[in-house]
Design a protein around this motif. Structure first.
Motif, mmCIF file in Angstrom:
data_model
loop_
_atom_site.group_PDB
_atom_site.id
_atom_site.type_symbol
_atom_site.label_atom_id
_atom_site.label_comp_id
_atom_site.label_asym_id
_atom_site.label_seq_id
_atom_site.Cartn_x
_atom_site.Cartn_y
_atom_site.Cartn_z
ATOM 1 N N LEU A 78 -36.480 -5.675 -1.830
ATOM 2 C CA LEU A 78 -37.638 -5.359 -2.644
ATOM 3 C C LEU A 78 -38.449 -4.381 -1.798
ATOM 4 C CD1 LEU A 78 -38.813 -6.071 -5.422
ATOM 5 C CD2 LEU A 78 -40.346 -7.650 -4.251
ATOM 6 N N TYR A 79 -38.426 -3.133 -2.179
ATOM 7 C CA TYR A 79 -38.886 -2.019 -1.357
ATOM 8 C C TYR A 79 -40.216 -2.314 -0.663
ATOM 9 C CZ TYR A 79 -39.924 2.756 0.024
ATOM 10 O OH TYR A 79 -40.229 3.875 0.746
ATOM 11 N N GLU A 80 -40.186 -2.261 0.673
ATOM 12 C CA GLU A 80 -41.303 -2.461 1.590
ATOM 13 C C GLU A 80 -41.896 -3.872 1.580
ATOM 14 O OE1 GLU A 80 -44.470 0.260 2.164
ATOM 15 O OE2 GLU A 80 -43.176 2.003 2.176
ATOM 16 N N LEU A 81 -41.306 -4.808 0.800
ATOM 17 C CA LEU A 81 -41.912 -6.128 0.695
ATOM 18 C C LEU A 81 -41.007 -7.258 1.184
ATOM 19 C CD1 LEU A 81 -43.640 -5.693 -2.786
ATOM 20 C CD2 LEU A 81 -44.662 -5.416 -0.514
ATOM 21 N N TYR A 82 -39.801 -7.351 0.664
ATOM 22 C CA TYR A 82 -38.886 -8.431 1.040
ATOM 23 C C TYR A 82 -37.520 -7.838 1.359
ATOM 24 C CZ TYR A 82 -42.322 -11.745 -0.661
ATOM 25 O OH TYR A 82 -43.475 -12.467 -0.834
ATOM 26 N N ASN A 83 -36.901 -8.363 2.429
ATOM 27 C CA ASN A 83 -35.586 -7.875 2.823
ATOM 28 C C ASN A 83 -34.772 -9.011 3.419
ATOM 29 O OD1 ASN A 83 -36.292 -8.168 5.594
ATOM 30 N ND2 ASN A 83 -37.362 -6.224 5.503
ATOM 31 N N ALA A 131 -50.611 -5.942 0.632
ATOM 32 C CA ALA A 131 -51.782 -5.427 1.358
ATOM 33 C C ALA A 131 -51.376 -4.639 2.601
ATOM 34 C CB ALA A 131 -52.711 -6.575 1.746
ATOM 35 N N LYS A 132 -50.243 -4.976 3.207
ATOM 36 C CA LYS A 132 -49.762 -4.282 4.410
ATOM 37 C C LYS A 132 -48.870 -3.081 4.079
ATOM 38 C CE LYS A 132 -49.721 -8.481 7.187
ATOM 39 N NZ LYS A 132 -48.860 -9.456 7.860
ATOM 40 N N SER A 133 -48.618 -2.847 2.807
ATOM 41 C CA SER A 133 -47.679 -1.789 2.399
ATOM 42 C C SER A 133 -48.422 -0.575 1.847
ATOM 43 C CB SER A 133 -46.735 -2.329 1.319
ATOM 44 O OG SER A 133 -47.410 -2.425 0.071
ATOM 45 N N LYS A 134 -47.673 0.469 1.564
ATOM 46 C CA LYS A 134 -48.266 1.670 0.959
ATOM 47 C C LYS A 134 -48.761 1.400 -0.458
ATOM 48 C CE LYS A 134 -44.091 3.828 -1.005
ATOM 49 N NZ LYS A 134 -43.226 4.996 -0.901
#
Length: 172
Positions: A78-83, A131-134
């Motif tokens: 999940l782009y920039e959120l979960y990996n 909140a920590k992502s773009k």
């Protein structure tokens, strides 16, 4: 274009996103995709239809050629959120199967039958990651109770088939 039973983005420079008319809250999406070498795409959910870019509102399950992109994002993340550290994808130019579940109790992404991560949409953990992502600069991002599904069409050559969407109970 649609050819050989496939939805194909064959000219990413002249393509845009394909967005569903129907709005979804809770659903399961089952889809096969085949990405060309060096290409990048994605599937977004709960996308707004007010004219903003789809990625301004809808979280994106990444689709890409993992061998060509080694920046920490892999297909299925999940782009920039979960990996995940797991990589169950097949190489570019082979068919992969993706299951995306967005439910009231949990959300999950599976690549070729392998679970990558689970999260709760709107949870404190989800909000902290946003909140920590773009995406923190976009007020609607990940907050809409319903929205369209979108297939990204401007980042590479990709084909989709066996597209199945099933609304889940608890939805509207």
């Amino acid at each position: 274009r649609v050819q050989n039973g496939e939805l194909q983005c064959w000219d990413p420079h002249g393509a845009g996103d394909i967005v569903t008319d129907e709005k979804f809250d809770w659903f399961e999406l089952s889809i096969d995709y085949k990405i060309a070498k060096g290409s990048n795409s994605g599937i977004m959910f709960r996308v707004a239809d007010d004219g903003d870019a789809t990625w301004h509102s809808g979280p994106e399950v990444q689709i890409l050629d993992n061998a060509a992109f080694k920046r920490g994002q892999l297909a299925g993340h999940l782009y920039e959120l979960y990996n995940t550290d797991i990589d169950a994808t097949k190489p570019a130019e082979e068919w992969n199967h993706l299951d995306i579940r967005v439910g009231p109790d949990f959300c999950e992404t599976k690549m070729n039958g392998v679970s990558y991560y689970k999260f709760v949409l709107g949870s404190e953990d989800f909000k902290a990651r946003v909140a920590k992502s773009k995406f923190s600069q976009f007020e609607k991002f990940g907050t809409l109770p319903r929205g369209s599904l979108a297939i990204q069409g401007d980042h590479g050559v990709v084909a989709f088939r066996n597209i199945k969407i099933r609304p889940l109970k608890g939805g509207r």
